[in-house]
Design a protein around this motif. Structure first.
Motif, PDB file in Angstrom:
ATOM      1  N   GLN A 526      62.348  28.743  46.280  1.00  0.00           N
ATOM      2  CA  GLN A 526      60.932  28.522  46.533  1.00  0.00           C
ATOM      3  C   GLN A 526      60.042  29.357  45.620  1.00  0.00           C
ATOM      4  OE1 GLN A 526      59.744  26.142  48.605  1.00  0.00           O
ATOM      5  NE2 GLN A 526      61.910  25.620  48.755  1.00  0.00           N
ATOM      6  N   LYS A 527      60.616  30.378  44.980  1.00  0.00           N
ATOM      7  CA  LYS A 527      59.825  31.202  44.071  1.00  0.00           C
ATOM      8  C   LYS A 527      59.323  30.398  42.875  1.00  0.00           C
ATOM      9  CE  LYS A 527      62.126  35.560  45.201  1.00  0.00           C
ATOM     10  NZ  LYS A 527      62.945  36.660  44.683  1.00  0.00           N
ATOM     11  N   ILE A 530      55.295  25.781  43.014  1.00  0.00           N
ATOM     12  CA  ILE A 530      53.873  26.123  43.129  1.00  0.00           C
ATOM     13  C   ILE A 530      53.172  24.979  43.854  1.00  0.00           C
ATOM     14  CG2 ILE A 530      51.747  26.598  41.886  1.00  0.00           C
ATOM     15  CD1 ILE A 530      53.454  27.745  39.623  1.00  0.00           C
ATOM     16  N   ASP A 531      52.557  25.262  44.996  1.00  0.00           N
ATOM     17  CA  ASP A 531      51.804  24.261  45.734  1.00  0.00           C
ATOM     18  C   ASP A 531      50.462  24.852  46.156  1.00  0.00           C
ATOM     19  OD1 ASP A 531      52.694  26.040  47.547  1.00  0.00           O
ATOM     20  OD2 ASP A 531      53.605  24.590  48.923  1.00  0.00           O
ATOM     21  N   THR A 533      49.239  25.689  49.121  1.00  0.00           N
ATOM     22  CA  THR A 533      49.309  26.788  50.092  1.00  0.00           C
ATOM     23  C   THR A 533      49.653  28.110  49.409  1.00  0.00           C
ATOM     24  OG1 THR A 533      50.086  25.172  51.705  1.00  0.00           O
ATOM     25  CG2 THR A 533      50.348  27.498  52.277  1.00  0.00           C
ATOM     26  N   LYS A 534      50.593  28.013  48.481  1.00  0.00           N
ATOM     27  CA  LYS A 534      51.004  29.231  47.774  1.00  0.00           C
ATOM     28  C   LYS A 534      49.869  29.791  46.919  1.00  0.00           C
ATOM     29  CE  LYS A 534      55.026  30.987  45.339  1.00  0.00           C
ATOM     30  NZ  LYS A 534      56.344  30.647  44.763  1.00  0.00           N
ATOM     31  N   LEU A 535      49.139  28.915  46.235  1.00  0.00           N
ATOM     32  CA  LEU A 535      48.023  29.369  45.413  1.00  0.00           C
ATOM     33  C   LEU A 535      46.926  30.009  46.266  1.00  0.00           C
ATOM     34  CD1 LEU A 535      47.718  26.351  42.929  1.00  0.00           C
ATOM     35  CD2 LEU A 535      48.538  28.649  42.398  1.00  0.00           C
ATOM     36  N   LEU A 537      47.305  31.490  49.131  1.00  0.00           N
ATOM     37  CA  LEU A 537      47.811  32.780  49.575  1.00  0.00           C
ATOM     38  C   LEU A 537      47.713  33.841  48.472  1.00  0.00           C
ATOM     39  CD1 LEU A 537      49.143  34.346  51.906  1.00  0.00           C
ATOM     40  CD2 LEU A 537      51.353  33.584  51.029  1.00  0.00           C
ATOM     41  N   GLN A 538      48.015  33.413  47.236  1.00  0.00           N
ATOM     42  CA  GLN A 538      47.921  34.349  46.113  1.00  0.00           C
ATOM     43  C   GLN A 538      46.479  34.804  45.886  1.00  0.00           C
ATOM     44  OE1 GLN A 538      49.711  32.328  42.821  1.00  0.00           O
ATOM     45  NE2 GLN A 538      51.829  32.737  43.500  1.00  0.00           N
TER      46      GLN A 538
END
Length: 566
Positions: A526-527, A530-531, A533-535, A537-538
């Motif tokens: 999953q690292k 890039i989706d 939700t991840k962006l 959170l970042q």
């Protein structure tokens, strides 16, 4: 020579049953004890000869069947990819399509024995000529049901009239120049609707079935249902002069005074395309039933062929040295007939587009309309006269097949009724229906057009037509192009393509001591994903880090910092 050899020379029988019985008889025939070895050898020789004769007959029947099936082929043999190409799936699909087409053609040829109906014809005796037979004489020699198909409608106030039959030949649409429109079942006489539009009617056409029709009125095109209710108004079609409908594509086509050819998809109510012909106003338009290409006749003597996916005509032919007065295309799509103002009628083979016509005729005056029947009869109207020519494109005919005259009434158009030996003539004083023996196809395909369909069959066919709708982008001069693969362009694209170096696929390492469990491997994968939700959170973590950094630098926190975005 034995009777067995006589049977072998008589030609192929209707079935293989006789051959099998004959061969079994020779095999089961036992030699008598008194026969010599020479007689046994002679028997074996006869058996081998009978087997060869049977195989020869099978091959001959097979060749004859393939020759007869050629007329049922709808597509040409597809050209497959070369062996160098690696498109194996495409090759397999194309080969499968070719095999299905051949099998369907052979099965259609084998089913000809089930077609019990034969086409009619007129036969003259001695010094008689078929074109001298009047409709009154023909009506006295036909049955009562056929005689009822001959009728005359006197409508002298709103003419001249245009006539259109549905694809199954059951319903008739009449359109008077002065605004009278009527739709009815012409075989039973049941009227569906009748309209008085109080406006000029320039052309009419049926849509996919008898439940809807289009009328080219003075300014725009209007759509009506079978009850005569206006259901749509196409304001993009301005000053239309001619209409036609492509049933397999659900496209309504119009041409008008502006010289723009317009395609309108009636299934979604959207204008597909419009093209400027650059040749002025045009009122001569017919479709090619084989490939859905539109043929336009212009005032400079040229005939142009158009498809909705090209801005220029695919073919431009100089057919006459005078304006084109009438145009027709045979149902097979290979023959086109044109008539000019100069009194010439020419028949062209549009498979090769040569400068010279295959046949040429003269009309006593300028032709007003021409039309092909399902069995190669050609109707030509001029003034108040109609001539019907039979096989005019195959060989030069010395005289017409039939002739009809309507005294004192100029003829506007004439159309053959599908699956019937009937010609509908629209003229100034109404409409006449006459008999033309041998013009209609006696055997119909119920899956294509059924004259006797019921209400349930009609609704099912309408749904099937929508599901089988062909996109307008696939219309081309040669329908077989859809099944061909353009190997040259594929190879060119592969050579000139600028491929970017693909990144190596991430593969997690197998670690020891319990660190390579399924959950840990999933988290390590999953690292690299890039989706949204991840962006998000970042970004949130980056903001928090900035705030912590400001706190460290500023020391004491101010009162308003509590309202800062977290």
């Amino acid at each position: 020579m034995s009777s067995q050899d006589d049977k072998a020379q008589q030609g192929p029988p209707s079935t293989f049953l006789g051959d099998v019985v004959e061969l079994e008889g020779l095999k089961n025939k036992k030699s008598k004890p008194g026969n010599s070895k020479l007689a046994f050898i002679e028997e074996k020789r006869k058996e081998r000869k009978a087997e060869k004769d049977i195989e020869k007959r099978k091959r001959k029947r097979k060749k004859q069947m393939y020759r007869e099936s050629s007329k049922y082929k709808r597509t040409e043999a597809v050209s497959l990819l070369s062996k160098k190409e690696k498109e194996k799936k495409l090759m397999a699909r194309m080969e499968k399509a070719t095999r299905k087409d051949k099998l369907a053609a052979v099965q259609a040829a084998q089913a000809e024995i089930l077609l019990t109906e034969n086409a009619g014809f007129l036969e003259a005796e001695g010094m008689e000529r078929t074109y001298k037979f009047s409709q009154d004489e023909i009506s006295t020699h036909v049955d009562e049901s056929t005689a009822k198909k001959m009728f005359s409608l006197k409508l002298d106030k709103f003419g001249p009239y245009a006539t259109r039959y549905t694809r199954n030949g059951r319903h008739l649409l009449l359109g008077g120049r002065k605004g009278h429109v009527a739709a009815f079942d012409w075989q039973t006489g049941q009227l569906a609707c009748e309209l008085h539009l109080m406006e000029t009617v320039r052309d009419i056409t049926w849509l996919h079935n008898e439940s809807m029709f289009a009328v080219a009125q003075k300014r725009h095109v209007y759509l009506y249902n079978h009850q005569g209710t206006e259901i749509n108004y196409l304001n993009q079609h301005i000053d239309p002069l001619a209409l036609d409908f492509l049933p397999h594509h659900f496209l309504l086509v119009s041409i008008g005074n502006s010289g723009f050819l317009k395609y309108h998809d009636v299934s979604i109510g959207k204008l597909v395309t419009e093209m400027r012909t650059k040749l002025g106003a045009c009122n001569i338009m017919r479709q090619n039933p084989n490939n859905a290409v539109m043929h336009l006749g212009h005032t400079n003597g040229t005939v142009t062929l158009w498809t909705p996916n090209m801005r220029e005509p695919v073919v431009k032919m100089l057919c006459h040295r005078s304006p084109v007065a009438a145009l027709a295309v045979k149902s097979c799509g290979n023959v086109m007939a044109t008539a000019g103002v100069d009194g010439q009628m020419k028949i062209w083979d549009i498979r090769n587009f040569k400068d010279k016509p295959i046949q040429a005729y003269f009309t006593p005056s300028t032709a007003s309309y021409i039309d092909f029947s399902q069995r190669s009869c050609l109707a030509v109207s001029f003034g108040s006269h109609v001539q019907i020519w039979k096989d005019a494109h195959i060989r030069k005919q010395k005289a017409p097949y039939m002739y009809h005259h309507i005294p004192g009434s100029l003829i506007r158009d004439c159309r053959f009724a599908p699956f019937e030996d009937v010609l509908g003539i629209g003229h100034k004083n109404g409409m006449d229906s006459i008999l033309v023996p041998g013009s209609g196809e006696p055997n119909y395909d119920a899956y294509e057009a059924n004259p006797y369909e019921e209400k349930k069959q009609k609704s099912e066919r309408e749904v099937r037509q929508l599901l089988d709708k062909v996109p307008s982008e696939l219309i081309s001069l040669n329908p077989g192009d859809v099944l061909r693969a353009d190997t040259g362009s594929i190879a060119h694209k592969l050579e000139t393509a600028d491929f970017k170096e693909a990144k190596e696929k991430f593969e997690p390492r197998n670690r020891k001591r319990g660190k390579s469990s399924a959950q840990r491997r999933y988290l390590r994968k999953q690292k690299n994903i890039i989706d949204g939700t991840k962006l998000e959170l970042q970004r949130k973590l980056a903001k928090e880090a900035d705030l912590e950094e400001k706190k460290a630098k500023g020391g004491k926190r101010k009162a308003l910092d509590r309202f800062a975005a977290k």
